[in-house]
Scaffold this motif. Structure first.
Motif, PDB file in Angstrom:
ATOM      1  N   ASP A   1      -6.364   5.868   0.769  1.00 53.25           N
ATOM      2  CA  ASP A   1      -5.627   6.872  -0.009  1.00 53.25           C
ATOM      3  C   ASP A   1      -5.374   6.420  -1.442  1.00 53.25           C
ATOM      4  O   ASP A   1      -5.296   7.252  -2.353  1.00 53.25           O
ATOM      5  CB  ASP A   1      -4.298   7.213   0.667  1.00 53.25           C
ATOM      6  N   VAL A   2      -5.222   5.110  -1.647  1.00 45.54           N
ATOM      7  CA  VAL A   2      -5.067   4.606  -3.016  1.00 45.54           C
ATOM      8  C   VAL A   2      -6.303   4.961  -3.829  1.00 45.54           C
ATOM      9  O   VAL A   2      -6.220   5.508  -4.936  1.00 45.54           O
ATOM     10  CB  VAL A   2      -4.836   3.076  -3.019  1.00 45.54           C
TER      11      VAL A   2
ATOM     12  N   SER B   1      -4.526   4.552   4.830  1.00 47.93           N
ATOM     13  CA  SER B   1      -3.524   4.427   3.762  1.00 47.93           C
ATOM     14  C   SER B   1      -4.077   3.633   2.585  1.00 47.93           C
ATOM     15  O   SER B   1      -3.770   3.932   1.423  1.00 47.93           O
ATOM     16  CB  SER B   1      -2.234   3.787   4.297  1.00 47.93           C
TER      17      SER B   1
ATOM     18  N   PHE C   1      -9.967  -0.702  -5.789  1.00 48.49           N
ATOM     19  CA  PHE C   1      -8.926  -0.062  -6.602  1.00 48.49           C
ATOM     20  C   PHE C   1      -9.362  -0.008  -8.065  1.00 48.49           C
ATOM     21  O   PHE C   1      -9.161   0.999  -8.754  1.00 48.49           O
ATOM     22  CB  PHE C   1      -7.602  -0.828  -6.506  1.00 48.49           C
TER      23      PHE C   1
ATOM     24  N   LEU D   1       1.504   6.273  -7.185  1.00 50.87           N
ATOM     25  CA  LEU D   1       0.394   7.118  -7.641  1.00 50.87           C
ATOM     26  C   LEU D   1       0.724   8.592  -7.470  1.00 50.87           C
ATOM     27  O   LEU D   1       0.347   9.421  -8.308  1.00 50.87           O
ATOM     28  CB  LEU D   1      -0.878   6.770  -6.869  1.00 50.87           C
TER      29      LEU D   1
ATOM     30  N   THR E   1      -6.650   8.877  -4.261  1.00 45.36           N
ATOM     31  CA  THR E   1      -5.760   9.479  -5.254  1.00 45.36           C
ATOM     32  C   THR E   1      -6.198   9.138  -6.673  1.00 45.36           C
ATOM     33  O   THR E   1      -6.176   9.990  -7.557  1.00 45.36           O
ATOM     34  CB  THR E   1      -4.306   9.036  -5.024  1.00 45.36           C
TER      35      THR E   1
ATOM     36  N   LEU F   1       2.235   1.622  -3.484  1.00 45.78           N
ATOM     37  CA  LEU F   1       1.181   2.063  -4.395  1.00 45.78           C
ATOM     38  C   LEU F   1       0.929   3.558  -4.250  1.00 45.78           C
ATOM     39  O   LEU F   1       0.823   4.290  -5.251  1.00 45.78           O
ATOM     40  CB  LEU F   1      -0.112   1.302  -4.107  1.00 45.78           C
ATOM     41  N   ASN F   2       0.831   4.021  -3.017  1.00 47.56           N
ATOM     42  CA  ASN F   2       0.591   5.443  -2.797  1.00 47.56           C
ATOM     43  C   ASN F   2       1.741   6.298  -3.305  1.00 47.56           C
ATOM     44  O   ASN F   2       1.529   7.371  -3.886  1.00 47.56           O
ATOM     45  CB  ASN F   2       0.336   5.710  -1.311  1.00 47.56           C
TER      46      ASN F   2
ATOM     47  N   VAL G   1       0.839  -1.206   0.000  1.00 52.44           N
ATOM     48  CA  VAL G   1       0.000   0.000   0.000  1.00 52.44           C
ATOM     49  C   VAL G   1       0.869   1.249   0.000  1.00 52.44           C
ATOM     50  O   VAL G   1       0.586   2.220  -0.708  1.00 52.44           O
ATOM     51  CB  VAL G   1      -0.948  -0.024   1.215  1.00 52.44           C
TER      52      VAL G   1
END
Length: 258
Positions: free
Chosen positions: A89-90, A86, A116, A39, A93, A35-36, A32
């Motif tokens: 947040d994926v 968190s 996602f 992104l 965003t 990924l954040n 995660v």
């Protein structure tokens, strides 16, 4: 620079791949975080015009990896809230950034993995793809935005069926519901083609179109449209697109793809 995620760029299109195939790309905290970070790179890079999100080796993302999760009751609510935020947040965003995104889905997209995919602007799936908001089956609520996203994509009544039963949405059913652009034997390649088609359009217009908020009142939406439209009117790519149309040729935007 990542261990759980692959990040690649090709001529203005970024591809982020969740890369834990031994567990069907289920995520842990490190996944995660990566990924954040990836992104954020897409969001902040002016030379990236579109994003493709996918998973490695025949799976999109099977949700959280339970073998990598701590005992949250022992860790406490504050620690759990930070982790869940968190993950959220994926989704946040993907929805909020101006760069358009396409999910290329093969195999399972489960739980947060499903969210996602739902958070992307477009979805292309392989014939083996399965979407599942399966939280209730493990005694949880959809914690990552799925109960907000799914009703807006397929309607409240049908969404409640999937949310409250946790049952699968196979690819052909997802297409009938309007979740998918199409089913393809090569979903990653097709998603990258779509991302490239979008990349080749005037970027200010594409990004402004994504920023238009369907959740505000109609009057507020129209006010937003005026602001974004003015950004387009004063953008050199608008001038070039109009000139190309008048001259019956393809536009030639002044870009240097990374």
């Amino acid at each position: 620079m990542y261990s759980d995620v692959q990040y690649e760029t090709t001529e203005g299109v970024a591809t982020i791949t969740i890369d834990r195939p031994s567990v069907a790309n289920a995520f842990r905290a490190k996944t995660v975080s990566e990924l954040n970070d990836a992104l954020g790179r897409v969001r902040d890079d002016d030379e990236i015009y579109a994003l493709v999100l996918t998973g490695a080796e025949g799976a999109f993302c099977a949700g959280g990896d339970i073998t990598e999760m701590p005992d949250w009751k022992e860790q406490g609510k504050e620690a759990y809230s930070a982790f869940l935020e968190s993950v959220q947040d994926v989704v946040r965003t993907l929805r909020s950034m101006s760069k358009p995104s396409a999910a290329a889905v093969s195999g399972p997209a489960v739980g947060a993995g499903c969210d996602f995919a739902l958070a992307c602007d477009l979805r292309v799936a392989g014939p083996d793809a399965v979407f599942r908001e399966g939280f209730v089956r493990v005694g949880l609520v959809p914690g990552d935005g799925g109960a907000w996203l799914l009703p807006r994509l397929i309607g409240e009544s049908k969404a409640k069926e999937y949310l409250l039963t946790g049952k699968d949405i196979p690819a052909d059913e997802a297409r009938e519901l309007g979740l998918l652009v199409e089913i393809s034997d090569k979903p990653l390649g097709r998603a990258q083609e779509l991302a490239s088609e979008i990349r080749d359009l005037p970027a200010t217009a594409v990004q402004g179109t994504k920023r238009l908020d369907p959740e505000v009142s109609f009057d507020e939406h129209c006010k937003q449209a005026i602001e974004h439209q003015w950004d387009c009117v004063t953008d050199p790519e608008h001038d070039e697109a109009v000139a190309a149309m008048r001259e019956s040729r393809e536009p030639d935007f002044d870009r240097d793809y990374s």
